[in-house]
Design an enzyme around this catalytic site. Sequence first.
Site: not given
Length: 572
Positions: A470-471, A379, A397, A106, A421, A450-451, A399
């Site tokens: 997909g966020g 992503t 990603t 990340r 984010d 993060s998701s 973003n």
Amino acid sequence: MTLRALAIAGAMTASLLISATFPLQAAPKSQSANARPPGAAIASAHALATDAGMQMIRQGGNAFDAAVAVSATLAVVEPISSGIGGGGFFLLHDAKSGKDVFVDARETAPASATPQAFLDANGQLDNDRATNGPWSAGIPGLPAALVHVSSKYGRLPLKTTLAPAIRIAREGFEVYPRLERGYASRREVMERYRGTREVFLADGTPPKAGEILKQPDLARTLELLADKGFDGFYKGEIARKLLDAVKEEGGQWRAEELSGYRVKEREPLRLRYRGWDITTAPPPSSGGVAIAQMLQMLSGWDLAKLDEAQRTHLIAESMRRAFRDRTIYLGDPDFVKMPVARLTSADYAAGQRSSIHPTKATPSDLLPGEPAPLEDDETTHFSILDAEGNRVSTTQTVNLLYGSGLVAPGTGVLLNDEMDDFALRPGTPNAFGVMGFAANAPAAGKRMLSSMTPSFIESKDELAVLGAPGGSRIITEVLIGILAYDDGLSAQQVAAKPRIHHQWMPDVITAEQGALSPETVKALEAMGHKVNAGERTWGNLQTVSWNKRTNTLEGGTDPRNPVGKADVLVKP
């Protein structure tokens, strides 16, 4: 059975194992240590990336070599979704040792990225600064991940695994409609920056479907990464150009923030649901915690025996509760103490389950929100399984569409806009309509929540690798994928499964057009739900599976993305 009794039964039968000790623990004993798949399977969001991964397998590489090739190629052909100016999560299973590892690549916040730096003169969130240009960019993590995965887990040199991406960057690839549409939607931002214009307006016009997009500077950057490893990106020529580009556009990065970046290996989260051993992402991903919460809540019901309305109601209510906890508690584990063990415990799930009324929606009546923006192009994800039993689930990603829009001149590197984010202004929704508070506030070197939820699931009869972009909807896409495998669907059927989503705020069930019948929508509305059942499709789930009973492999690529590809190579 009463709701209270049902909750107690669920608490007794649900089983969740959260690993918090190091070094990494072996996979659950229920997994078959001696069985091996009959070949390799790869599913990714672009055919060129899948082909690059299969090329590594044919050259004697393993799943980890293939992952480096797929990741780097996606960074070239999907600038709308990912790139070496961004980051990602690599969930790995090493068949020889039986261990799982979560490689956290990340992005990290530069020291200049204080909360105050993202407020306007009136103290409100400056959305332009948060999502566009140099201030929106975190220190990239993906190049370091490629080096780390290659050197520690692969068997081929970086010069081999990065070769397809280098060739495609130099020779070009055919622009597809999604890239053209994405550029059009971000054109005003993209054309602010000199380096971006040099790449995407090289012929004087924006990218058009069918044209060939060449990125010679990106090819050179990837060559330096292949030749010099970590130092080829984070130090020397490329580092200087990145620093100069950020400074030229008014941002503030420091050389030591680049050279000091490190990936982190973390212990995955593990849980058990209805005969499935599930391995998934820990913080700074919020996805694994949410998946654990939702599945434990849902374990109190036999979903297969419920009608569509009742099943959707219960799934939405579990989503609502998990997303509320995500908003309040989760962040970077190196900076924030989080009650992960409590949030993912069977007792906590039983309490949450007991608060779900069987026929009435629970209002999310705290802070108001706006409808969550759709996000299907930002992503990307790929899934890999090889003949040795190694497996990789990776989500990466930049973003938003084309990240920050800023390409550093002379590098081809499109920088991310992951700073959005963070909870830049507590209680203010970000670009995905998701709020955050102190746990996810920015700080120097901190990783934004993060998701992304790369996952493995395994039963006595089947093994699957899955994940999605997909966020905030990544989490619910993966949940629906797991439930679809539990329903007995094939890999391709899982990838195509219609989707619903609820994220606590805004208080609405969103569904793809056709995902819910009109009768179901009416029934949900009668329960008190607000339903938006006419949204366009979203997401891009990629999955591979191995049926142990028939010893067959299958790949599933999301039909919502026409350029994706799943491929299977069976050993002779």
